[in-house]
Design an enzyme around this catalytic site. Sequence first.
Site, PDB file in Angstrom:
ATOM      1  N   CYS A 202      27.041  -9.672 -16.416  1.00 38.30           N
ATOM      2  CA  CYS A 202      26.226  -8.564 -15.901  1.00 38.30           C
ATOM      3  C   CYS A 202      24.831  -8.725 -16.491  1.00 38.30           C
ATOM      4  O   CYS A 202      24.412  -9.843 -16.767  1.00 38.30           O
ATOM      5  CB  CYS A 202      26.857  -7.209 -16.236  1.00 38.30           C
ATOM      6  SG  CYS A 202      26.932  -6.841 -18.006  1.00 38.30           S
TER       7      CYS A 202
ATOM      8  N   CYS B 280      19.349   2.175 -21.265  1.00 39.12           N
ATOM      9  CA  CYS B 280      18.460   2.420 -20.135  1.00 39.12           C
ATOM     10  C   CYS B 280      18.503   1.262 -19.143  1.00 39.12           C
ATOM     11  O   CYS B 280      18.405   1.462 -17.938  1.00 39.12           O
ATOM     12  CB  CYS B 280      17.034   2.644 -20.624  1.00 39.12           C
ATOM     13  SG  CYS B 280      16.771   4.230 -21.439  1.00 39.12           S
TER      14      CYS B 280
ATOM     15  N   GLY C 173       9.118   3.178 -24.111  1.00 41.12           N
ATOM     16  CA  GLY C 173       8.971   4.347 -23.269  1.00 41.12           C
ATOM     17  C   GLY C 173       8.504   5.584 -24.004  1.00 41.12           C
ATOM     18  O   GLY C 173       7.567   6.267 -23.575  1.00 41.12           O
TER      19      GLY C 173
END
Length: 388
Positions: A346, A191, A44
């Site tokens: 998760c 993130c 990013g």
Amino acid sequence: MQPVTALTHDELTRYSRHLSLPEVGETGQCRLKASRVLCVGAGGLGSPAAMYLAAAGVGTLGLVDFDRVDLSNLQRQILHGTSDVGRSKLASARDRLSALNPGVRLELHECTLSSTNAMDILRGYDVVLDGSDNFPTRYLVNDACVLLGIPNAYGAIFRFEGQASVLSANGGPCYRCLYPEPPPPGLVPSCAEAGVFGVLPGLVGTIQATETLKLLLNLGEPLVGRLLVYDALRMRFTELSFRKDPDCPVCGTHPTVRELVDYDAFCGLATAPDKMSLSGEELDFNMTVEELKTRIDRGVAPPMIDVREPYEHRIVGLPGATLIPLGELSARQQELDPDREFVVFCHLGVRSAQAVAYLRHAGFSGARNLQGGIDEWTRRIDPSLPRY
């Protein structure tokens, strides 16, 4: 910095808007052509930073990254395109940057930056631009920059907020002066766990590139001793001042860190226990994806609880898993059998570890955490499944 060479005719045209700036001119552009910058990360922050540095004519641009392009990267990592999904990020970055400016020499370091290789990789660069996304790498880059005497154009993002500074430059403070201790493991989600506003790294990475060019050209006032904080939701910039800490273990008056250390251990990641004690009884806390796969194949798989959000569950899941988002766990824990073993998962294993810790404290002694989450499952067990 490499020996300064004159600009070619094509370069005079390409950089003509720089040359018309008295503060840059041909002399400054030649300095950029002779400069060497290392971008840590081609994600990013590294995407806009690398593109603007290449466009500006930085002569040698190094990139460090080990990851591959994933579809979920494309919301913000503009170095890469849809056709690059599955390729190494450095291969994708090489093609994009070479197309943008073929005159820039690219040095690709396709590896994980570590204590064993950081000094060799960073040595010889004029500025390091830190676009990493985790605390161990930030402390590693900081310490290596201080030890090597290289300025560090720092940036970080979280959800809708970003920050930038220039560290270890002109006798100024370093990252440890700003953040002496890392946060406890798991306190700050990644993130991938917390999300990130897609345009945010574009702005912060561009600020990092701006500060890098200013350092190379010796222009203006760099963000030394200043932390620029950006709130995208309020469209507000805030500047905070911080000073060099004379007691800093790396850049202080009497430094105690004279070589790179184990940064996973420093950030508390290498010492996270694989077991937890409950009522004096040692119980396995984590389950590996290999163990779960073996038990599924044998037909003795434990019940699986997915604590991600519903949209994540729709992207990819494990067959037969029950969706109980983490925020609903306390209200729905009666759906679980306290006397039976079950595995909680998760995305990356962070939220599920929190869930298992909570459940064990609540009396569910058979709760186990799927180590690495479904992302580890897709990488090691079933690569055909989508990653995000």
